[in-house]
Structures are given as structure tokens and as C-alpha cells.
Scaffold this active site. Structure first.
Site, PDB file in Angstrom:
ATOM      1  N   GLU A  93       0.935  -8.253  -2.533  1.00  0.00           N
ATOM      2  CA  GLU A  93       2.249  -8.683  -2.068  1.00  0.00           C
ATOM      3  C   GLU A  93       2.050  -9.351  -0.719  1.00  0.00           C
ATOM      4  OE1 GLU A  93       4.777  -8.614  -4.001  1.00  0.00           O
ATOM      5  OE2 GLU A  93       3.952  -7.271  -5.529  1.00  0.00           O
ATOM      6  N   HIS A  97       8.829  -5.339  -6.890  1.00  0.00           N
ATOM      7  CA  HIS A  97       7.403  -5.581  -7.050  1.00  0.00           C
ATOM      8  C   HIS A  97       6.634  -4.652  -6.112  1.00  0.00           C
ATOM      9  CE1 HIS A  97       7.478  -9.864  -8.920  1.00  0.00           C
ATOM     10  NE2 HIS A  97       8.594  -9.210  -9.214  1.00  0.00           N
TER      11      HIS A  97
END
Length: 244
Positions: A10, A151
Site C-alpha cells: 500500500e 485494502h
């Protein structure tokens, strides 16, 4: 032994070339396509603001990341974890671009392209014209992704591992062998050598007497020069060897 790391990151935004950085790395180890239970997960202080659009995706705020280690502090551990493994990544060019940018800042060499498998490319070849993001692939293959409200690098790597196994041919019934497989994976990683043990006694024959007679008649019809005459009946030979 085939060792693979299913990997996800990420980031603070979409473009490492303009300063965006990695904020989370997650990796799942597979050996011979079996998860070993050995994972890598870390949050990283990017020293760069998280874009609002990125925060909406992963929920990692500047405040949350402020006390996390810098990439420089975890780089050696991360490189040790992935050393010698094939990396399995969805949309690999994105993650590899960010990882290489971080490694370059520390004068580490980039990740070799030959060691990377892109599951997005695999999915597009297998399902041309279809949606091939991670959620769509989970829906196609019946993989539970209900935990994926945001996510997250490790969660996404775990889900991608399931998707990857479907892309390379689908999960097979393990017949209770999964636990054995994990033990073998751990032994292989630790440098131990597995050796097959011989069967303690030969299996009983399933041939009927009629089948034996038919075989003998077939061999006799081939003539005295036939190759079969150099050997006894296969079953007799196997029994003799096992009892020797």
C-alpha cells in the site's frame, strides 16, 4: 523446491516518481504452491503525506504511520524474506516500481524482473475482456473476500495467494495431505533431505488367473525371439525383488 512470495504493498499515492512512498508491505510464503504459514508484514512511516484518495482505499493515516519504522529500518529483513523466491504480484509494475524506488534510495539493486510473476497479466490472458481486479477474480473463483472492507497489504496477499492457485490450475482436493505438505515445506526450507521409504510388503495382485493365461498366450504368440521372453511375468519379478 519452488519457493514463492505472494506480495502486496500500500502506498501514499499512485506515482513514486513524484514522491509517493510505500506505507505497508505484506507477503505470504508458498513452497510448491502450499502456504507455509510464514508471512511478512510491516507498516512503514513514509515521511510523505498520504493522499486523500489513497487514505480512502487503505485507511492508513499520517497519524497512524507517524511512529512506524522507516523503510531503511526494515529493508534488510524484507530482502532476506524474499531472497531466492519468485514474487507473485497483482499488477506487478506498480508494486515493483515503488519497491525499486525505495531500494534505490538505499543503494540496493532493483528486484530482477525475471523473478516476478504478474497475476493481472495471467488473468487477462485467461479471461480476456473480463474484469480482472482482485475482487472480480474472487467472485469468479468463489473466494471469500468479505474481510476486505479496506485494502490491506497482508490481507490482499493472502487473498491473492488463493487467486493465484486458481489461475495456475485450481485447487485440488488435498486428501488430508496439506498438513504433510506444510511439514515437508518447512523441512526443505531448513535444508533437510527427504528420502522415500520402501513399502514393507508388496501389494497383493489384482490379476485374475484368466488374465494371467491370456498374457502367457499373447507372449507365446510373439515367438521365441520376442523381447518379453527376456523377462518373467511383471508381477512375479516385483514380488521376487521385494522379498530379496
Amino acid at each position: 523446491m519452488l519457493r514463492e512470495i505472494v506480495l502486496d504493498t500500500e502506498t501514499t499515492g499512485l506515482d513514486h516518481a513524484t514522491g509517493d512512498r510505500i506505507v505497508e508491505i505484506g507477503g505470504v510464503e508458498l513452497i510448491n504452491h502450499l502456504p507455509t504459514g510464514r508471512n511478512f508484514h510491516v507498516y512503514i512511516n513514509p515521511q510523505y503525506p498520504v493522499a486523500p484518495a489513497a487514505f480512502a482505499v487503505h485507511g492508513l493515516s499520517d497519524e497512524f504511520l507517524a511512529d512506524k519504522p522507516l523503510f531503511a529500518a526494515i529493508a534488510a529483513e524484507f530482502l532476506e524474506f524474499i531472497a531466492g523466491a519468485r514474487l507473485v504480484i497483482h499488477n506487478a509494475s506498480f508494486d515493483i516500481g515503488f519497491l525499486d524506488a525505495e531500494l534505490r534510495r538505499l543503494a540496493y539493486p532493483p528486484i530482477p524482473p525475471a523473478s516476478v510473476i504478474d497475476t493481472l497479466t495471467m488473468a487477462r490472458r485467461k479471461h480476456p475482456g473480463a474484469q480482472n481486479n482482485l475482487d472480480a477474480l474472487c467472485a469468479r473463483y468463489g473466494i471469500d473476500n468479505s474481510r476486505r472492507t479496506k485494502h490491506g497489504a497482508l490481507l490482499d496477499a493472502e487473498i491473492l495467494a488463493d487467486v493465484y492457485l486458481e489461475l495456475i490450475g485450481g485447487r485440488q482436493a488435498d486428501l488430508g495431505l496439506a498438513v504433510v505438505g506444510l511439514g515437508r515445506a518447512a523441512n526443505l526450507r531448513n535444508g533437510e533431505i527427504e528420502r522415500a521409504t520402501p513399502r514393507p510388503a508388496p501389494l497383493p495382485s489384482r490379476l485374475t488367473e484368466a488374465e494371467r493365461d491370456a498374457h502367457r498366450a499373447f507372449v507365446a504368440g510373439l515367438g521365441a525371439a520376442a523381447l518379453w521372453n527376456r523377462y518373467g511375468e511383471p508381477e512375479t519379478e516385483a514380488v521376487a525383488q521385494a522379498s530379496a
